[in-house]
Design a protein around this motif. Structure first.
Motif, PDB file in Angstrom:
ATOM      1  N   THR A 184       1.428  -0.932   0.133  1.00 46.02           N
ATOM      2  CA  THR A 184       0.163   0.338  -0.029  1.00 46.02           C
ATOM      3  C   THR A 184       0.587   0.883  -0.374  1.00 46.02           C
ATOM      4  O   THR A 184       2.344   1.374  -0.688  1.00 46.02           O
ATOM      5  CB  THR A 184      -1.028   0.094   1.335  1.00 46.02           C
ATOM      6  N   GLY A 185       0.168   1.944   0.644  1.00 48.64           N
ATOM      7  CA  GLY A 185       1.340   3.838   0.244  1.00 48.64           C
ATOM      8  C   GLY A 185       0.922   3.917  -1.218  1.00 48.64           C
ATOM      9  O   GLY A 185       0.107   3.770  -2.173  1.00 48.64           O
ATOM     10  N   PRO A 186       1.247   5.236  -1.128  1.00 48.77           N
ATOM     11  CA  PRO A 186       1.381   6.527  -2.528  1.00 48.77           C
ATOM     12  C   PRO A 186       2.019   5.039  -3.916  1.00 48.77           C
ATOM     13  O   PRO A 186       1.554   4.831  -4.804  1.00 48.77           O
ATOM     14  CB  PRO A 186       2.959   7.061  -2.872  1.00 48.77           C
ATOM     15  N   LEU A 187       3.003   4.241  -3.736  1.00 51.93           N
ATOM     16  CA  LEU A 187       3.172   3.362  -4.281  1.00 51.93           C
ATOM     17  C   LEU A 187       2.296   2.149  -4.724  1.00 51.93           C
ATOM     18  O   LEU A 187       1.905   2.087  -6.033  1.00 51.93           O
ATOM     19  CB  LEU A 187       4.783   2.633  -3.341  1.00 51.93           C
ATOM     20  N   GLY A 188       1.779   2.118  -4.381  1.00 47.39           N
ATOM     21  CA  GLY A 188       0.038   0.732  -4.000  1.00 47.39           C
ATOM     22  C   GLY A 188       0.008   1.237  -5.022  1.00 47.39           C
ATOM     23  O   GLY A 188      -1.102   0.905  -5.507  1.00 47.39           O
ATOM     24  N   ASN A 189      -1.035   2.553  -4.581  1.00 46.40           N
ATOM     25  CA  ASN A 189      -2.227   3.035  -5.231  1.00 46.40           C
ATOM     26  C   ASN A 189      -1.575   3.419  -6.369  1.00 46.40           C
ATOM     27  O   ASN A 189      -2.772   3.254  -7.157  1.00 46.40           O
ATOM     28  CB  ASN A 189      -2.172   4.629  -4.436  1.00 46.40           C
ATOM     29  N   ALA A 190      -0.377   4.118  -6.697  1.00 48.94           N
ATOM     30  CA  ALA A 190      -0.443   4.255  -8.304  1.00 48.94           C
ATOM     31  C   ALA A 190      -0.052   2.724  -9.211  1.00 48.94           C
ATOM     32  O   ALA A 190      -0.837   3.063 -10.109  1.00 48.94           O
ATOM     33  CB  ALA A 190       1.388   4.927  -7.792  1.00 48.94           C
ATOM     34  N   ALA A 191       0.188   1.687  -7.856  1.00 50.85           N
ATOM     35  CA  ALA A 191       0.019   0.364  -9.202  1.00 50.85           C
ATOM     36  C   ALA A 191      -1.660   0.324  -9.207  1.00 50.85           C
ATOM     37  O   ALA A 191      -1.600  -0.107 -10.705  1.00 50.85           O
ATOM     38  CB  ALA A 191       0.374  -0.670  -8.375  1.00 50.85           C
ATOM     39  N   ASP A 192      -1.726   0.291  -8.301  1.00 52.02           N
ATOM     40  CA  ASP A 192      -3.710  -0.159  -8.080  1.00 52.02           C
ATOM     41  C   ASP A 192      -4.307   0.993  -9.464  1.00 52.02           C
ATOM     42  O   ASP A 192      -5.236   0.806 -10.678  1.00 52.02           O
ATOM     43  CB  ASP A 192      -4.539  -0.079  -7.738  1.00 52.02           C
ATOM     44  N   SER A 193      -3.902   2.351  -9.425  1.00 55.24           N
ATOM     45  CA  SER A 193      -4.707   3.306 -10.467  1.00 55.24           C
ATOM     46  C   SER A 193      -4.222   2.729 -11.982  1.00 55.24           C
ATOM     47  O   SER A 193      -4.523   2.762 -12.723  1.00 55.24           O
ATOM     48  CB  SER A 193      -3.759   4.947  -9.622  1.00 55.24           C
ATOM     49  N   ASN A 194      -3.027   2.136 -12.328  1.00 57.48           N
ATOM     50  CA  ASN A 194      -2.118   2.254 -13.415  1.00 57.48           C
ATOM     51  C   ASN A 194      -2.759   0.877 -14.028  1.00 57.48           C
ATOM     52  O   ASN A 194      -3.567   1.107 -15.276  1.00 57.48           O
ATOM     53  CB  ASN A 194      -0.645   1.955 -13.373  1.00 57.48           C
ATOM     54  N   ASN A 195      -3.386   0.096 -13.014  1.00 57.38           N
ATOM     55  CA  ASN A 195      -3.948  -0.705 -13.514  1.00 57.38           C
ATOM     56  C   ASN A 195      -5.375  -0.679 -13.835  1.00 57.38           C
ATOM     57  O   ASN A 195      -5.641  -0.976 -14.849  1.00 57.38           O
ATOM     58  CB  ASN A 195      -4.444  -1.920 -12.366  1.00 57.38           C
ATOM     59  N   VAL A 196      -6.520   0.396 -13.187  1.00 49.00           N
ATOM     60  CA  VAL A 196      -8.010   0.748 -13.950  1.00 49.00           C
ATOM     61  C   VAL A 196      -7.317   1.345 -14.985  1.00 49.00           C
ATOM     62  O   VAL A 196      -8.471   1.191 -15.781  1.00 49.00           O
ATOM     63  CB  VAL A 196      -7.863   1.354 -12.435  1.00 49.00           C
ATOM     64  N   PHE A 197      -6.503   2.644 -15.285  1.00 53.29           N
ATOM     65  CA  PHE A 197      -6.113   3.041 -16.732  1.00 53.29           C
ATOM     66  C   PHE A 197      -5.467   1.979 -17.796  1.00 53.29           C
ATOM     67  O   PHE A 197      -5.538   2.842 -18.591  1.00 53.29           O
ATOM     68  CB  PHE A 197      -5.783   4.617 -16.339  1.00 53.29           C
ATOM     69  N   LYS A 198      -4.686   1.229 -17.290  1.00 52.50           N
ATOM     70  CA  LYS A 198      -4.354   0.487 -17.882  1.00 52.50           C
ATOM     71  C   LYS A 198      -5.172   0.007 -19.356  1.00 52.50           C
ATOM     72  O   LYS A 198      -6.216  -0.205 -19.598  1.00 52.50           O
ATOM     73  CB  LYS A 198      -3.806  -0.551 -17.252  1.00 52.50           C
ATOM     74  N   GLY A 199      -4.997   0.738 -20.205  1.00 50.45           N
ATOM     75  CA  GLY A 199      -5.549   0.189 -21.786  1.00 50.45           C
ATOM     76  C   GLY A 199      -7.050   0.651 -21.712  1.00 50.45           C
ATOM     77  O   GLY A 199      -8.094   0.828 -21.948  1.00 50.45           O
ATOM     78  N   ILE A 200      -7.163   2.070 -21.054  1.00 56.29           N
ATOM     79  CA  ILE A 200      -8.474   2.649 -21.297  1.00 56.29           C
ATOM     80  C   ILE A 200      -8.465   3.374 -22.173  1.00 56.29           C
ATOM     81  O   ILE A 200      -9.836   3.576 -23.169  1.00 56.29           O
ATOM     82  CB  ILE A 200      -8.228   4.257 -19.716  1.00 56.29           C
ATOM     83  N   ASN A 201      -7.829   3.911 -22.605  1.00 51.92           N
ATOM     84  CA  ASN A 201      -8.113   4.671 -24.412  1.00 51.92           C
ATOM     85  C   ASN A 201      -8.877   2.589 -25.894  1.00 51.92           C
ATOM     86  O   ASN A 201      -9.590   3.701 -26.168  1.00 51.92           O
ATOM     87  CB  ASN A 201      -7.125   4.862 -24.835  1.00 51.92           C
ATOM     88  N   GLY A 202      -8.149   2.115 -25.126  1.00 50.53           N
ATOM     89  CA  GLY A 202      -8.715   1.017 -26.026  1.00 50.53           C
ATOM     90  C   GLY A 202     -10.141   0.336 -25.766  1.00 50.53           C
ATOM     91  O   GLY A 202     -11.079   0.749 -26.431  1.00 50.53           O
TER      92      GLY A 202
END
Length: 706
Positions: free
Chosen positions: A161-179
C-alpha cells in the motif's frame, strides 16, 4: 452567392467532392502514425494533476531539487490475526533486505519491519524511483515486492500500500483505458446508428468520418504536447475518444437528416447536399463554437488536470466539426440514394415534418402548452432536490476504486494496527536557519503524533510529521490548516507544507474555486452565442434557464443513485464541474438544433407553427443524437474507477433527460406558450401567431393526417 453557399458547394460538388475526399486521405496517411504516439506523450506525474499555485505543489517543486518527482513511498504490511511468530519476524526482516535490491529502490530508505503494538502486524517502508515513466511503472516495482513476499511463512498475509501501491492499482484501472473506451464507444455508435438509419450501409460513413476525426485530433494533440507544451494525461486522452465519437456522430446525424429531407425536394444529390449544408451549417457551426469556447474556459481553472483538459477536448471537437462538414458530405454524395436502403428518400415524397411521432407530440402540446411546461418544470425541480444529498467533497483512496484492490486492503490493515497517518506524512520544508523553530512548531500542533529529526536537503530544512487521524479525513485536513498556521508564523522560515493530505486539501479547495468561476463563465458563453444565433434576447434567457434546471435535475438524480443504489462513498470534488461542462456545453447542441429550425419555420409561417414544425423536423435526430452521446459517455462505466463511473452515469442520464424531456417537451411547450415574444426584440416578435385555442382546433386535422 453568400460565402456559406460557396463553401457548402465544395464538399457537395460533383468533382470538388473528390478533392475533399483526397485531401482527407492524404491527411490520414500523414497523421495516422503521429496519432499512435499520443499515449507516449502523456504526462501523469502528480504535479500535472494538482493546482499549479498550491502550497503542496510548491513542496513538490522544492523536493525535485533533492529527490526525483518519480520517487514513490511504498508500505508493505504483514498481518497474522492470531499473533506474529518468530518465523514471521525473521521473514519480514529478510524481505526488507531484499527490498533494497529491487530495481529503482532508493539506497538507505528501507525502514523496518516495524511491529504493531498488538503484536499482529508488521510494516516496512521503502522508497522506489519509478524513472521517467512515473506512476505508469509502479506495477513493475510492486510485482518485484510481491515476488519477494510470496515465500513468506503460511498464514502470514502481506499487502503493498502507500503511494506506490496506490499508483500500481490506479495504473491497473487506467491500463488500456484508451482501447477499452474507444472500442466500447464505437460499438455503441454502430448499434444506435443501425437502429436510427435502419440501413445496413449508411452507418459506415459516420463511423469512418468519426474515426478520421479522432485520428486527426490525436495527431494534433500529440504534436502540441511534444512541441508546444500542451499537457495530456490518461484521463483526458480517454475522455477524448468518447467525446470525439459522440459529438462527431451528433453532427453527422444532423447533416444526414437534413440531407435526407432535401433529397425529397431535389432530383439530384449534389444540390440537395449543398442546400442541406447551407441550412444545417449555421446550427453546427454555432454548436461546435459553443462547445469549443466552453471547454476553453477551463483554462482559467486552478487545478492543472482540469486546466489541461479544456484544450485537449476543444481540439477534439474542432476536428470532429471540420471532418463532419467536409468529409461526411463528400462521402454521402459519392453514393447514390440507395445508400439509405431500404428507406430510400425519393424525389417528391411527402414532407417528414407533416407526420410522425414528434409531429403528434407537438400538436398534442399545442392546446395547453402552459400546463405542459409548468408540470415538466415542477417534476424537474423535484428531481433537483436530490442535490441536497450530493456529497462531492472528495473521495478517499478506498472510495476512488470500484472494488477492493490490494492497496486499499493494505490501507485498512494499517489503520487497524498502526497509527492512522503512518506512511502518509505531513512534509514541512523551510529555511535551515529556522529548522529548530519549525520542528517545535510542527511537534506542538494538535493532531501531529510524532516528528522526524530535521534533515538538511539541498539547502532546505526537511521535516516529516505523522498524523493522528486517517490522512484523507476531515480531521487530518484540519490538522494541515493548523500546521500551516503554525509554521507560517515562524519568522524567516519561508515554510511550505505538503504531503498526501495537504495535496488532497489543496485539490478540494481548487475544485471549489474552479466550479464557482467556470460554471458562470460557461453560462455566459452559452447566453451570448444563443443570442447571436437566434437574434433574440428572450429565447436565450429561457433556454439558459432550462439548461440550468436540466443540469440540477440530472445531478440530483445521480446523487440519489450514487448514495442509495451504487453505494459510492461520495463524489469527486471535480464531479459537478465536469458534469456541468459535458451536459451544458454538449447539451446546448440540441437547443441549437431545435431552435434554429424553429426560427427557420417561424419565418415561413409563425412562431407557434414554427415550434410544431421544428419539433417534427428535428425531434427524431435530436433523440438519436442524445442516445449516441449518452451511450458513448455511459461506456466510461466500463472503467473500474468511481470518478469515471460517476461522470459517465450523470452525463448519460442528463443527456437523455435533456433530449427527451427538456428539449422536446419543456422547450416546445415554452415556445408554444410564449409564442412570438420568444423572439423579442427581432422582427419575428412582431409577426402575429395563432392563439393556443386556435391551434387546438387545427389539432384534430393535423393528427389525422399524420
Amino acid at each position: 452567392m453568400s460565402r456559406l453557399s460557396k463553401i457548402a458547394e465544395i464538399p457537395a460538388g460533383s468533382w470538388t467532392k473528390w478533392v475533399v475526399v483526397g485531401f482527407w486521405v492524404v491527411m490520414l496517411v500523414i497523421l495516422a502514425p503521429l496519432s499512435t504516439k499520443l499515449m507516449g506523450a502523456e504526462k501523469n506525474d502528480l504535479k500535472y494533476w494538482l493546482p499549479g499555485s498550491a502550497e503542496s505543489t510548491k513542496v513538490l517543486d522544492v523536493q525535485a531539487q533533492f529527490q526525483s518527482p518519480n520517487v514513490y513511498t511504498g508500505v508493505v504490511v504483514y498481518v497474522r490475526p492470531s499473533g506474529l511468530t518468530a518465523a514471521d519476524r525473521a521473514a519480514a526482516a529478510a524481505d526488507a533486505r531484499k527490498f533494497a535490491q529491487i530495481p529503482g529502490a532508493v539506497p538507505g530508505t528501507v525502514i523496518g519491519p516495524i511491529p504493531s503494538a498488538d503484536g499482529q502486524a508488521l510494516q516496512t517502508i521503502l522508497q522506489v524511483n519509478l524513472g521517467s515513466k512515473g506512476w505508469a511503472n509502479a506495477n513493475n516495482a510492486v510485482d518485484a515486492i510481491r515476488a519477494i513476499t510470496s515465500s513468506n511463512p503460511p498464514g502470514l498475509v502481506s499487502h503493498v500500500t502507500g503511494p506506490l501501491g496506490n499508483a500500481a492499482d490506479s495504473n491497473n484501472v487506467f491500463k488500456g483505458i484508451n482501447g477499452t473506451l474507444l472500442y466500447s464507444a464505437v460499438a455503441v455508435v454502430i448499434v444506435i446508428l443501425l437502429i436510427t438509419y435502419r440501413s445496413p450501409f449508411l452507418w459506415l460513413l459516420p463511423v469512418i468520418s468519426s474515426a478520421v476525426a479522432l485520428t486527426v485530433a490525436q495527431a494534433v494533440i500529440y504534436l502540441l504536447a511534444a512541441h508546444a507544451g500542451l499537457v495530456v494525461n490518461a484521463q483526458s486522452a480517454g475522455i477524448l475518444d468518447v467525446l470525439v465519437f459522440g459529438a462527431s456522430t451528433d453532427y453527422a446525424l444532423l447533416i444526414t437528416a437534413r440531407y435526407r429531407e432535401e433529397l425529397r425536394r431535389h432530383d439530384r444529390r449534389h444540390p440537395a447536399m449543398a442546400t442541406a449544408l447551407r441550412r444545417a451549417g449555421p446550427a453546427i457551426i454555432a454548436s461546435a463554437s459553443t462547445v469549443i469556447v466552453a471547454l476553453l474556459t477551463l483554462y482559467f481553472a486552478e487545478l492543472n488536470s482540469t486546466k489541461d483538459l479544456g484544450p485537449v477536448l476543444a481540439i477534439g471537437i474542432a476536428a470532429g466539426f471540420l471532418v463532419m462538414i467536409t468529409l461526411l458530405p463528400a462521402l454521402l454524395v459519392t453514393f447514390p440514394r440507395g445508400i439509405f436502403w431500404p428507406y430510400k428518400p425519393t424525389y417528391g415524397s411527402p414532407e417528414p415534418t407533416t407526420r410522425g411521432m414528434w409531429a403528434r407530440v407537438g400538436w398534442s402540446i399545442a392546446p395547453h402548452p402552459r400546463i405542459v411546461w409548468i408540470t415538466t418544470a415542477v417534476i424537474l425541480g423535484v428531481l433537483a432536490l436530490g442535490l441536497t444529498g450530493l456529497k462531492a467533497n472528495g473521495l478517499t483512496n478506498a472510495q476512488s476504486f470500484r472494488g477492493h484492490p490490494d492497496s486499499v486492503i493494505g490501507e485498512s490493515v494499517l489503520a487497524e494496527h498502526f497509527p492512522a497517518g503512518v506512511g502518509q506524512p505531513v512534509i514541512v520544508i523551510g529555511s535551515p536557519g529556522a529548522a529548530a523553530q519549525l520542528r517545535s512548531a510542527l511537534a506542538a500542533t494538535p493532531g501531529i503524533a510524532s516528528v522526524t529529526p530535521t534533515q538538511i536537503r539541498a539547502g532546505h530544512a526537511y521535516l516529516e510529521g505523522t498524523l493522528k487521524a486517517p490522512p484523507d479525513s476531515q480531521a487530518a485536513y484540519d490538522t494541515i490548516d493548523r500546521v500551516r498556521s503554525a509554521v507560517h508564523a515562524v519568522p524567516g522560515a519561508n515554510a511550505l507544507v505538503g504531503g498526501y493530505t495537504a495535496i488532497s486539501l489543496d485539490v478540494k479547495r481548487a475544485s471549489a474555486h474552479d466550479r464557482n468561476l467556470i460554471i458562470p463563465l460557461i453560462l455566459l458563453v452559452v447566453l451570448i452565442i444563443l443570442g447571436l444565433l437566434l437574434r433574440a434576447l428572450v429565447a436565450p434567457l429561457i433556454l439558459t434557464a432550462t439548461v440550468v434546471l436540466s443540469f440540477a435535475a440530472a445531478l440530483g438524480v445521480s446523487a440519489f443513485f450514487f448514495d442509495h443504489v451504487f453505494g459510492f462513498g461520495g463524489g469527486d470534488t471535480t464531479l459537478p464541474l465536469f458534469v456541468f461542462i459535458f451536459l451544458v456545453a454538449l447539451g446546448i447542441d440540441y437547443n441549437i438544433f431545435l431552435m434554429t429550425r424553429v426560427r427557420e419555420e417561424a419565418i415561413k409561417h409563425d412562431a407557434r407553427h414554427g415550434a410544431i414544425i421544428g419539433l417534427a423536423a428535428t425531434g427524431g435526430v435530436i433523440t438519436s443524437a442524445g442516445f449516441v452521446l449518452a451511450g458513448t459517455f455511459a461506456v466510461l462505466a466500463t472503467i473500474p474507477s468511481t470518478v469515471l463511473t460517476e461522470i459517465g452515469f450523470a452525463v448519460a442520464f442528463g443527456i437523455l433527460l435533456d433530449t427527451i424531456v427538456v428539449r422536446l417537451l419543456l422547450v416546445t411547450a415554452l415556445n408554444l406558450d410564449v409564442g412570438r415574444h420568444m423572439w423579442w426584440p427581432s422582427s419575428l416578435s412582431r409577426k402575429p401567431d395563432p392563439a393556443p385555442a386556435e391551434l387546438g382546433r387545427e389539432r384534430a386535422a393535423a393528427l389525422t393526417s399524420s
